[in-house]
Design a protein around this motif. Sequence first.
Motif, PDB file in Angstrom:
ATOM      1  N   ASP A 192      -0.697   2.189   3.078  1.00 48.62           N
ATOM      2  CA  ASP A 192      -1.803   2.870   3.760  1.00 48.62           C
ATOM      3  C   ASP A 192      -1.295   3.657   4.971  1.00 48.62           C
ATOM      4  O   ASP A 192      -1.685   4.808   5.179  1.00 48.62           O
ATOM      5  CB  ASP A 192      -2.857   1.870   4.251  1.00 48.62           C
ATOM      6  CG  ASP A 192      -3.817   1.427   3.164  1.00 48.62           C
ATOM      7  OD1 ASP A 192      -3.789   1.992   2.059  1.00 48.62           O
ATOM      8  OD2 ASP A 192      -4.612   0.510   3.443  1.00 48.62           O
ATOM      9  N   HIS A 193      -0.458   3.028   5.766  1.00 47.42           N
ATOM     10  CA  HIS A 193       0.017   3.651   6.997  1.00 47.42           C
ATOM     11  C   HIS A 193       0.740   4.975   6.715  1.00 47.42           C
ATOM     12  O   HIS A 193       0.539   5.967   7.420  1.00 47.42           O
ATOM     13  CB  HIS A 193       0.950   2.703   7.756  1.00 47.42           C
ATOM     14  CG  HIS A 193       1.418   3.251   9.062  1.00 47.42           C
ATOM     15  ND1 HIS A 193       0.611   3.302  10.173  1.00 47.42           N
ATOM     16  CD2 HIS A 193       2.612   3.797   9.427  1.00 47.42           C
ATOM     17  CE1 HIS A 193       1.283   3.848  11.176  1.00 47.42           C
ATOM     18  NE2 HIS A 193       2.499   4.156  10.750  1.00 47.42           N
ATOM     19  N   TYR A 194       1.580   4.984   5.692  1.00 43.05           N
ATOM     20  CA  TYR A 194       2.358   6.175   5.377  1.00 43.05           C
ATOM     21  C   TYR A 194       1.711   7.059   4.308  1.00 43.05           C
ATOM     22  O   TYR A 194       2.254   8.117   3.971  1.00 43.05           O
ATOM     23  CB  TYR A 194       3.776   5.781   4.947  1.00 43.05           C
ATOM     24  CG  TYR A 194       4.557   5.187   6.088  1.00 43.05           C
ATOM     25  CD1 TYR A 194       5.025   5.986   7.128  1.00 43.05           C
ATOM     26  CD2 TYR A 194       4.814   3.822   6.149  1.00 43.05           C
ATOM     27  CE1 TYR A 194       5.740   5.448   8.192  1.00 43.05           C
ATOM     28  CE2 TYR A 194       5.527   3.273   7.206  1.00 43.05           C
ATOM     29  CZ  TYR A 194       5.976   4.096   8.225  1.00 43.05           C
ATOM     30  OH  TYR A 194       6.673   3.561   9.281  1.00 43.05           O
ATOM     31  N   GLY A 195       0.585   6.620   3.752  1.00 43.03           N
ATOM     32  CA  GLY A 195      -0.076   7.413   2.714  1.00 43.03           C
ATOM     33  C   GLY A 195       0.771   7.543   1.455  1.00 43.03           C
ATOM     34  O   GLY A 195       0.811   8.594   0.822  1.00 43.03           O
ATOM     35  N   LEU A 196       1.437   6.454   1.082  1.00 43.71           N
ATOM     36  CA  LEU A 196       2.331   6.486  -0.073  1.00 43.71           C
ATOM     37  C   LEU A 196       1.559   6.511  -1.390  1.00 43.71           C
ATOM     38  O   LEU A 196       0.419   6.052  -1.478  1.00 43.71           O
ATOM     39  CB  LEU A 196       3.260   5.269  -0.047  1.00 43.71           C
ATOM     40  CG  LEU A 196       4.153   5.142   1.192  1.00 43.71           C
ATOM     41  CD1 LEU A 196       4.963   3.863   1.136  1.00 43.71           C
ATOM     42  CD2 LEU A 196       5.052   6.356   1.338  1.00 43.71           C
ATOM     43  N   LEU A 197       2.204   7.020  -2.407  1.00 42.82           N
ATOM     44  CA  LEU A 197       1.678   7.057  -3.777  1.00 42.82           C
ATOM     45  C   LEU A 197       0.304   7.725  -3.862  1.00 42.82           C
ATOM     46  O   LEU A 197      -0.556   7.330  -4.642  1.00 42.82           O
ATOM     47  CB  LEU A 197       1.636   5.646  -4.381  1.00 42.82           C
ATOM     48  CG  LEU A 197       2.965   4.904  -4.428  1.00 42.82           C
ATOM     49  CD1 LEU A 197       2.779   3.491  -4.967  1.00 42.82           C
ATOM     50  CD2 LEU A 197       3.995   5.666  -5.249  1.00 42.82           C
ATOM     51  N   GLY A 198       0.100   8.731  -3.041  1.00 40.00           N
ATOM     52  CA  GLY A 198      -1.139   9.503  -3.092  1.00 40.00           C
ATOM     53  C   GLY A 198      -2.322   8.882  -2.373  1.00 40.00           C
ATOM     54  O   GLY A 198      -3.438   9.397  -2.464  1.00 40.00           O
ATOM     55  N   GLY A 243       2.314 -10.898   0.517  1.00 40.27           N
ATOM     56  CA  GLY A 243       3.121  -9.760   0.080  1.00 40.27           C
ATOM     57  C   GLY A 243       2.277  -8.536  -0.205  1.00 40.27           C
ATOM     58  O   GLY A 243       2.649  -7.406   0.138  1.00 40.27           O
ATOM     59  N   GLN A 244       1.118  -8.743  -0.809  1.00 38.98           N
ATOM     60  CA  GLN A 244       0.227  -7.621  -1.100  1.00 38.98           C
ATOM     61  C   GLN A 244      -0.275  -6.961   0.175  1.00 38.98           C
ATOM     62  O   GLN A 244      -0.335  -5.730   0.268  1.00 38.98           O
ATOM     63  CB  GLN A 244      -0.966  -8.102  -1.934  1.00 38.98           C
ATOM     64  CG  GLN A 244      -0.589  -8.481  -3.350  1.00 38.98           C
ATOM     65  CD  GLN A 244      -1.754  -9.128  -4.099  1.00 38.98           C
ATOM     66  OE1 GLN A 244      -2.740  -9.550  -3.504  1.00 38.98           O
ATOM     67  NE2 GLN A 244      -1.630  -9.207  -5.403  1.00 38.98           N
ATOM     68  N   ILE A 245      -0.623  -7.776   1.160  1.00 41.61           N
ATOM     69  CA  ILE A 245      -1.152  -7.224   2.408  1.00 41.61           C
ATOM     70  C   ILE A 245      -0.074  -6.450   3.156  1.00 41.61           C
ATOM     71  O   ILE A 245      -0.320  -5.342   3.650  1.00 41.61           O
ATOM     72  CB  ILE A 245      -1.775  -8.327   3.283  1.00 41.61           C
ATOM     73  CG1 ILE A 245      -3.076  -8.794   2.651  1.00 41.61           C
ATOM     74  CG2 ILE A 245      -2.007  -7.843   4.711  1.00 41.61           C
ATOM     75  CD1 ILE A 245      -3.705  -9.990   3.295  1.00 41.61           C
ATOM     76  N   VAL A 246       1.127  -6.992   3.225  1.00 41.35           N
ATOM     77  CA  VAL A 246       2.215  -6.284   3.910  1.00 41.35           C
ATOM     78  C   VAL A 246       2.471  -4.942   3.207  1.00 41.35           C
ATOM     79  O   VAL A 246       2.565  -3.894   3.857  1.00 41.35           O
ATOM     80  CB  VAL A 246       3.491  -7.147   3.965  1.00 41.35           C
ATOM     81  CG1 VAL A 246       4.694  -6.329   4.417  1.00 41.35           C
ATOM     82  CG2 VAL A 246       3.277  -8.349   4.883  1.00 41.35           C
ATOM     83  N   ALA A 247       2.580  -4.968   1.890  1.00 41.19           N
ATOM     84  CA  ALA A 247       2.819  -3.732   1.137  1.00 41.19           C
ATOM     85  C   ALA A 247       1.658  -2.760   1.315  1.00 41.19           C
ATOM     86  O   ALA A 247       1.861  -1.558   1.500  1.00 41.19           O
ATOM     87  CB  ALA A 247       3.034  -4.046  -0.342  1.00 41.19           C
ATOM     88  N   ALA A 248       0.431  -3.274   1.269  1.00 38.64           N
ATOM     89  CA  ALA A 248      -0.743  -2.407   1.408  1.00 38.64           C
ATOM     90  C   ALA A 248      -0.800  -1.752   2.784  1.00 38.64           C
ATOM     91  O   ALA A 248      -1.131  -0.562   2.902  1.00 38.64           O
ATOM     92  CB  ALA A 248      -2.018  -3.214   1.151  1.00 38.64           C
ATOM     93  N   PRO A 308      -3.730   4.514   9.345  1.00 41.13           N
ATOM     94  CA  PRO A 308      -2.709   3.940  10.230  1.00 41.13           C
ATOM     95  C   PRO A 308      -2.915   2.453  10.515  1.00 41.13           C
ATOM     96  O   PRO A 308      -4.042   1.966  10.577  1.00 41.13           O
ATOM     97  CB  PRO A 308      -2.854   4.749  11.519  1.00 41.13           C
ATOM     98  CG  PRO A 308      -3.526   6.020  11.108  1.00 41.13           C
ATOM     99  CD  PRO A 308      -4.418   5.641   9.953  1.00 41.13           C
ATOM    100  N   VAL A 309      -1.786   1.765  10.670  1.00 42.52           N
ATOM    101  CA  VAL A 309      -1.810   0.365  11.076  1.00 42.52           C
ATOM    102  C   VAL A 309      -2.331   0.310  12.507  1.00 42.52           C
ATOM    103  O   VAL A 309      -1.986   1.139  13.338  1.00 42.52           O
ATOM    104  CB  VAL A 309      -0.394  -0.242  10.993  1.00 42.52           C
ATOM    105  CG1 VAL A 309      -0.356  -1.631  11.599  1.00 42.52           C
ATOM    106  CG2 VAL A 309       0.075  -0.289   9.553  1.00 42.52           C
TER     107      VAL A 309
END
Length: 149
Positions: A116-122, A107-112, A127-128
Motif C-alpha cells: 500500500d505504502h509504495y503502491g506496488l502491483l497497481g 506476514g500479510q499485514i506487513v506485506a500489505a 502511506p503508512v
Amino acid sequence: MNGTVLFPALLVMAAGVMIAVQAPTNAMLSKAGGSPVLAALISFVVGTVALTVTWLASGNRPAASAFAGLPWYAWIGGLYGAFFVGAAAFAAPRIGLASLVTIAITGQIVAALLMDHYGLLGLPREPVNVGRIVGALLVVAGVVLVRRS
C-alpha cells in the motif's frame, strides 16, 4: 457498515474461516501421503476442478488478447498460494492452527502495509501512518500472546 462493504467483508470473513479449516485438512492429507507437497497438490487439483466448474457456469469467455499486456508477475499468483498451502500443511501440526493463522496474518499485514505504502502491483498508494503501524504491532502482540498462552 453499508451494503457495499458488508457483503465483501462477509465474503472475506468466510474465506478466512475456510483458510483456517484448510490447514488442518491439508495436514491430514500430508500425514496420510507423507508429504505436504502432495497434500498441497491434492488441494490445488480439487480447487482447480471447483474453479473450472464455476468459471464454465459463469459464461465469462474473455478473448486471449485480454491477457496479452499483463506483466510476467501477473501469471505467478498461484505460486504464492501453493507455497502457503504447503507451508500450512507442514506447520499446522507442529505449531498449532491459532499460531499458524496469526503468524500468517502478521506476514500479510506487513506485506500489505509495504505494498500500500509504495503502491506496488497497481495498488493505489496509501502511506503508512502511526495508526497503521500501531495496528500492525497489535497483531504482532497477538501472535506473541497466542504462542505463549
